[in-house]
Design a protein around this motif. Sequence first.
Motif, PDB file in Angstrom:
ATOM      1  N   PRO A  34      -3.168  15.793  -5.714  1.00 42.68           N
ATOM      2  CA  PRO A  34      -2.899  17.224  -5.874  1.00 42.68           C
ATOM      3  C   PRO A  34      -3.340  18.060  -4.669  1.00 42.68           C
ATOM      4  N   LEU A  35      -4.370  17.607  -3.962  1.00 39.48           N
ATOM      5  CA  LEU A  35      -4.812  18.334  -2.774  1.00 39.48           C
ATOM      6  C   LEU A  35      -3.797  18.216  -1.648  1.00 39.48           C
ATOM      7  N   LEU A  36      -3.113  17.077  -1.603  1.00 32.59           N
ATOM      8  CA  LEU A  36      -2.150  16.837  -0.534  1.00 32.59           C
ATOM      9  C   LEU A  36      -0.746  17.318  -0.882  1.00 32.59           C
ATOM     10  N   GLY A  37      -0.472  17.454  -2.176  1.00 30.55           N
ATOM     11  CA  GLY A  37       0.851  17.896  -2.605  1.00 30.55           C
ATOM     12  C   GLY A  37       1.926  16.905  -2.189  1.00 30.55           C
ATOM     13  N   LYS A  38       3.006  17.428  -1.623  1.00 38.88           N
ATOM     14  CA  LYS A  38       4.159  16.594  -1.264  1.00 38.88           C
ATOM     15  C   LYS A  38       3.867  15.657  -0.092  1.00 38.88           C
ATOM     16  N   ARG A  39       2.792  15.904   0.634  1.00 39.02           N
ATOM     17  CA  ARG A  39       2.461  15.038   1.778  1.00 39.02           C
ATOM     18  C   ARG A  39       1.789  13.744   1.342  1.00 39.02           C
ATOM     19  N   ALA A  40       1.460  13.604   0.053  1.00 42.04           N
ATOM     20  CA  ALA A  40       0.759  12.414  -0.427  1.00 42.04           C
ATOM     21  C   ALA A  40       1.579  11.146  -0.197  1.00 42.04           C
ATOM     22  N   GLU A  41       2.872  11.203  -0.443  1.00 38.37           N
ATOM     23  CA  GLU A  41       3.729  10.030  -0.247  1.00 38.37           C
ATOM     24  C   GLU A  41       3.749   9.632   1.225  1.00 38.37           C
ATOM     25  N   ILE A  42       3.821  10.614   2.104  1.00 45.28           N
ATOM     26  CA  ILE A  42       3.812  10.336   3.546  1.00 45.28           C
ATOM     27  C   ILE A  42       2.476   9.720   3.939  1.00 45.28           C
ATOM     28  N   LEU A  43       1.378  10.274   3.445  1.00 43.43           N
ATOM     29  CA  LEU A  43       0.054   9.731   3.753  1.00 43.43           C
ATOM     30  C   LEU A  43      -0.081   8.303   3.217  1.00 43.43           C
ATOM     31  N   GLN A  89       1.438   9.322  -6.998  1.00 39.30           N
ATOM     32  CA  GLN A  89       1.795   9.516  -8.401  1.00 39.30           C
ATOM     33  C   GLN A  89       1.289  10.867  -8.861  1.00 39.30           C
ATOM     34  N   ARG A  90       1.988  11.456  -9.799  1.00 34.37           N
ATOM     35  CA  ARG A  90       1.552  12.737 -10.334  1.00 34.37           C
ATOM     36  C   ARG A  90       0.680  12.482 -11.550  1.00 34.37           C
ATOM     37  N   GLN A  91      -0.618  12.655 -11.397  1.00 35.67           N
ATOM     38  CA  GLN A  91      -1.598  12.463 -12.453  1.00 35.67           C
ATOM     39  C   GLN A  91      -1.465  11.105 -13.151  1.00 35.67           C
ATOM     40  N   PRO A  92      -1.693  10.007 -12.415  1.00 38.94           N
ATOM     41  CA  PRO A  92      -1.613   8.692 -13.071  1.00 38.94           C
ATOM     42  C   PRO A  92      -2.687   8.563 -14.149  1.00 38.94           C
ATOM     43  N   ARG A  93      -2.313   7.924 -15.224  1.00 38.83           N
ATOM     44  CA  ARG A  93      -3.257   7.690 -16.322  1.00 38.83           C
ATOM     45  C   ARG A  93      -4.108   6.471 -15.967  1.00 38.83           C
ATOM     46  N   PHE A  94      -5.194   6.305 -16.732  1.00 38.36           N
ATOM     47  CA  PHE A  94      -6.045   5.142 -16.526  1.00 38.36           C
ATOM     48  C   PHE A  94      -5.251   3.861 -16.768  1.00 38.36           C
ATOM     49  N   LEU A 139       4.138  -4.596   4.957  1.00 38.57           N
ATOM     50  CA  LEU A 139       3.438  -3.320   4.839  1.00 38.57           C
ATOM     51  C   LEU A 139       4.131  -2.213   5.624  1.00 38.57           C
ATOM     52  N   VAL A 140       4.658  -2.531   6.793  1.00 39.30           N
ATOM     53  CA  VAL A 140       5.386  -1.512   7.567  1.00 39.30           C
ATOM     54  C   VAL A 140       6.661  -1.111   6.824  1.00 39.30           C
ATOM     55  N   PHE A 141       7.354  -2.088   6.252  1.00 37.80           N
ATOM     56  CA  PHE A 141       8.559  -1.783   5.484  1.00 37.80           C
ATOM     57  C   PHE A 141       8.243  -0.871   4.294  1.00 37.80           C
ATOM     58  N   LEU A 142       7.231  -1.244   3.518  1.00 36.14           N
ATOM     59  CA  LEU A 142       6.856  -0.431   2.359  1.00 36.14           C
ATOM     60  C   LEU A 142       6.363   0.949   2.779  1.00 36.14           C
ATOM     61  N   GLY A 143       5.569   1.001   3.839  1.00 40.24           N
ATOM     62  CA  GLY A 143       5.062   2.277   4.328  1.00 40.24           C
ATOM     63  C   GLY A 143       6.168   3.181   4.827  1.00 40.24           C
ATOM     64  N   ALA A 144       7.112   2.614   5.570  1.00 41.92           N
ATOM     65  CA  ALA A 144       8.241   3.411   6.068  1.00 41.92           C
ATOM     66  C   ALA A 144       9.077   3.943   4.906  1.00 41.92           C
ATOM     67  N   ARG A 145       9.239   3.137   3.895  1.00 46.29           N
ATOM     68  CA  ARG A 145       9.998   3.567   2.711  1.00 46.29           C
ATOM     69  C   ARG A 145       9.296   4.747   2.033  1.00 46.29           C
ATOM     70  N   MET A 146       7.971   4.667   1.907  1.00 45.35           N
ATOM     71  CA  MET A 146       7.227   5.768   1.297  1.00 45.35           C
ATOM     72  C   MET A 146       7.311   7.029   2.146  1.00 45.35           C
ATOM     73  N   ILE A 147       7.230   6.879   3.457  1.00 46.52           N
ATOM     74  CA  ILE A 147       7.324   8.040   4.349  1.00 46.52           C
ATOM     75  C   ILE A 147       8.691   8.694   4.222  1.00 46.52           C
ATOM     76  N   MET A 148       9.753   7.887   4.204  1.00 46.19           N
ATOM     77  CA  MET A 148      11.110   8.442   4.070  1.00 46.19           C
ATOM     78  C   MET A 148      11.272   9.185   2.744  1.00 46.19           C
ATOM     79  N   GLU A 149      10.730   8.633   1.655  1.00 51.72           N
ATOM     80  CA  GLU A 149      10.802   9.316   0.366  1.00 51.72           C
ATOM     81  C   GLU A 149      10.009  10.614   0.392  1.00 51.72           C
ATOM     82  N   GLY A 150       8.876  10.629   1.085  1.00 50.24           N
ATOM     83  CA  GLY A 150       8.073  11.839   1.188  1.00 50.24           C
ATOM     84  C   GLY A 150       8.754  12.917   2.004  1.00 50.24           C
ATOM     85  N   GLY A 193       9.828  14.310  -1.776  1.00 45.60           N
ATOM     86  CA  GLY A 193       8.602  14.000  -2.508  1.00 45.60           C
ATOM     87  C   GLY A 193       8.645  14.471  -3.944  1.00 45.60           C
ATOM     88  N   ALA A 194       7.508  14.423  -4.582  1.00 42.19           N
ATOM     89  CA  ALA A 194       7.397  14.833  -5.978  1.00 42.19           C
ATOM     90  C   ALA A 194       7.253  16.347  -6.060  1.00 42.19           C
TER      91      ALA A 194
END
Length: 187
Positions: free
Chosen positions: A159-168, A28-33, A77-88, A92-93
């Motif tokens: 922010p340190l990871l940038g666009k790789r955050a979704e993949i991670l 997420q880009r700067q998630p709020r509390f 978890l593999v399904f959700l993780g693969a989906r996040m990796i594909m979006e990254g 990505g953001a």
Amino acid sequence: MNLSATLLLAFGMSMDAFAASIGKGATQRQPRFSDALRTGLIFGTIEALTPLVGWGLGTLANQVVLDWNHWIAFVLLVFLGARMIMEGVRGGANDEEPCRRHSFWLLVTTAFATSLDAMAVGVGLAFLQVNILWTALAIGCATLIMSTLGIMVGRFIGPLLGKRAEILGGVVLIGIGCQILWSALGA
């Protein structure tokens, strides 16, 4: 079970949700509390309900749940993780994109997948002299705290990871799924 054992169990059960929340916060880009608390509430509620379900199933001695819960968690978890990796990988953001919230159902699915171990614990607790309501409440509260913290930690890692955050984040979810499966098959 005494108070210290209950608290150790509760925080132990919350570690998968904590790791998944860090990944979600990083994507997420700067998630709020308020976003972190929303995630914590969803994860905590589901994590509190699953030991109750497991306890109920344990009292019925339904071995099927114990035989398959690790496979269900692994696949989800593999399904959700693969989906996040594909979006990254797709893009990505980017910096101009507004703050993105994860959908309610994506959070529920992730929370359910990371809480199946709590259901198995609930089955085991059915054979012990424990107050299942207090134990489930402790697990839920610990998960609420750890998931909320996880999103906020992810906020700073993202922010340190940038666009790789979704993949991670996707890799973390797949790793949790593999760890659950490895633990169940290696036991």
